[in-house]
Design a protein around this motif. Structure first.
Motif, PDB file in Angstrom:
ATOM      1  N   LEU A  58      15.235  23.162  34.400  1.00  0.00           N
ATOM      2  CA  LEU A  58      16.453  23.178  33.584  1.00  0.00           C
ATOM      3  C   LEU A  58      17.706  23.377  34.435  1.00  0.00           C
ATOM      4  CD1 LEU A  58      15.295  25.243  30.480  1.00  0.00           C
ATOM      5  CD2 LEU A  58      15.919  22.816  30.528  1.00  0.00           C
ATOM      6  N   TYR A  61      19.437  20.281  35.452  1.00  0.00           N
ATOM      7  CA  TYR A  61      20.204  19.558  34.443  1.00  0.00           C
ATOM      8  C   TYR A  61      21.695  19.886  34.498  1.00  0.00           C
ATOM      9  CZ  TYR A  61      15.953  17.772  32.277  1.00  0.00           C
ATOM     10  OH  TYR A  61      14.771  17.116  32.037  1.00  0.00           O
ATOM     11  N   HIS A  82       8.598  24.926  26.875  1.00  0.00           N
ATOM     12  CA  HIS A  82       9.952  24.506  26.487  1.00  0.00           C
ATOM     13  C   HIS A  82      10.638  25.500  25.563  1.00  0.00           C
ATOM     14  CE1 HIS A  82       8.908  19.954  27.089  1.00  0.00           C
ATOM     15  NE2 HIS A  82       8.830  20.647  28.193  1.00  0.00           N
ATOM     16  N   SER A  87      14.125  29.696  28.451  1.00  0.00           N
ATOM     17  CA  SER A  87      14.448  28.263  28.331  1.00  0.00           C
ATOM     18  C   SER A  87      15.440  28.033  27.206  1.00  0.00           C
ATOM     19  CB  SER A  87      13.186  27.446  28.062  1.00  0.00           C
ATOM     20  OG  SER A  87      12.244  27.632  29.072  1.00  0.00           O
ATOM     21  N   ILE A  91      19.340  26.562  27.336  1.00  0.00           N
ATOM     22  CA  ILE A  91      19.765  25.395  26.545  1.00  0.00           C
ATOM     23  C   ILE A  91      20.948  25.762  25.656  1.00  0.00           C
ATOM     24  CG2 ILE A  91      19.032  23.787  24.740  1.00  0.00           C
ATOM     25  CD1 ILE A  91      16.164  24.062  26.091  1.00  0.00           C
TER      26      ILE A  91
END
Length: 184
Positions: A58, A61, A82, A87, A91
């Protein structure tokens, strides 16, 4: 030979049964993203994806966010690695837009899964001596994906979601978009 014995003999049979068999074929795991503006960075992962390796993935990203802007939607399935706390915090803190839930095994809806199919079709034209050779060719193919393909995949996704909202049913892949690049 009696019941339960084989032509291999008892000791050879035990060796075959006791030997651990890997669940998945040895290879490479790759993560990536796409948006209307193009493809993101390919992230190569060795070993099994778990919460720790996914959180490291991640972090990569962030480069895509700088390249394409923070207004991207983040989509992932609900694999255990996920949806871990770290995580999900990453996000929520890094993507203004994300989908809370995405059903597993829905490749007919997912733009990235459709793109992987196109890439796989191109890679199947080659033979590789080892995973390093395959990874180099994958990177080469990935870097040449036209932005128009990405735009078409994203637009088809929006269209499919609209149809599902209207019908409440899954929609098969649409062939109305030009994916001629995959045949080159």
């Amino acid at each position: 030979k009696g019941y339960g014995e084989s032509k291999l003999g008892k000791s050879k049979l035990y060796e075959k049964i006791a030997k651990p068999i890997p669940k998945f074929q040895q290879g490479i795991m790759v993560a990536a993203g796409l948006c209307e503006k193009g493809v993101g960075k390919l992230i190569f992962v060795t070993g099994t994806m778990n919460s720790f390796s996914y959180n490291q993935t991640l972090e990569f990203y962030k480069e895509d966010l700088e390249k394409f802007g923070k207004d991207l939607y983040f989509q992932q399935d609900n694999a255990p690695c996920h949806v871990g706390k770290k995580s999900m915090n990453f996000i929520k803190n890094n993507f203004a837009n994300y989908l809370d839930f995405w059903p597993a095994n829905s490749p007919d809806l997912s733009p990235i899964e459709e793109l992987w199919s196109i890439v796989e079709e191109k890679l199947n034209k080659y033979t590789f001596k080892n995973t390093e050779e395959m990874a180099k060719k994958l990177q080469w193919v990935w870097n040449r994906i036209p932005k128009t393909i990405c735009k078409n995949l994203i637009n088809s996704f929006d269209e499919k979601i609209g149809l599902i909202a209207m019908d409440g049913e899954l929609v098969n892949k649409s062939n109305k978009f030009n994916y001629s690049w995959k045949n080159n």
